[in-house]
Design a protein around this motif. Structure first.
Motif, short mmCIF file in Angstrom:
data_model
loop_
_atom_site.label_atom_id
_atom_site.label_comp_id
_atom_site.label_asym_id
_atom_site.label_seq_id
_atom_site.Cartn_x
_atom_site.Cartn_y
_atom_site.Cartn_z
N SER A 246 7.30 53.49 8.91
CA SER A 246 7.55 52.40 9.86
C SER A 246 6.75 51.18 9.41
CB SER A 246 7.14 52.82 11.27
OG SER A 246 5.76 53.14 11.31
N TYR B 294 4.39 55.86 11.61
CA TYR B 294 5.46 56.85 11.68
C TYR B 294 6.12 56.99 10.32
CZ TYR B 294 4.73 55.84 16.59
OH TYR B 294 4.15 55.65 17.81
N ASP C 243 5.28 61.50 13.90
CA ASP C 243 4.11 60.74 14.32
C ASP C 243 2.99 61.13 13.37
OD1 ASP C 243 1.85 59.66 15.49
OD2 ASP C 243 2.30 60.41 17.49
#
Length: 134
Positions: A88, A93, A107
């Protein structure tokens, strides 16, 4: 045959005789015993703190680049080869793609799957993510 190699199946070199000049040799800064099988993809997080490797051993590993590439996390859950991964924008992430016909959102703070994306009828071999500002 052209000078410096380049014949069928031969590498092409700048100097005649096939020797690679020392100024062109590239040596790794770090070598990792990463996985039990083929490493398929390596990516660096946007914050440049982590390296993720995907593998035919069904796992993705996340490495701490600032701490001598120590293994932070082994992400297990896919049932077949993990082909691709993308971080991300905030590096918190990771999304992975696998031959098991699924993708997973992880996560990285605790190494758990937040979302398991199913429904594909073939292997998922590539993944892209755009979660930054439009």
């Amino acid at each position: 045959r052209p000078p410096g190699g380049g014949g069928a199946g031969e590498p092409r070199h700048a100097e005649v005789g096939g020797a690679v000049p020392s100024r062109l040799r590239i040596e790794p800064l770090q070598k990792l015993q990463a996985h039990a099988s083929y490493v398929i993809r390596c990516i660096i997080s946007p914050d440049c703190r982590r390296l993720a490797t995907t593998s035919a051993d069904h796992t993705t590993k996340v490495w701490d680049m600032a701490n001598n590439f120590s293994c932070e996390e082994t992400l297990s859950g896919h049932q077949r080869w993990v082909w691709d991964a993308v971080f991300s924008a905030d590096s918190a992430y990771l999304v992975t793609a696998s031959s098991d016909q699924t993708a997973r959102l992880w996560d990285l703070a605790d190494g758990v799957t937040l979302q398991h994306y199913t429904g594909h009828h073939k292997a998922v071999t590539s993944i892209a993510l755009h979660d930054g500002p439009v």
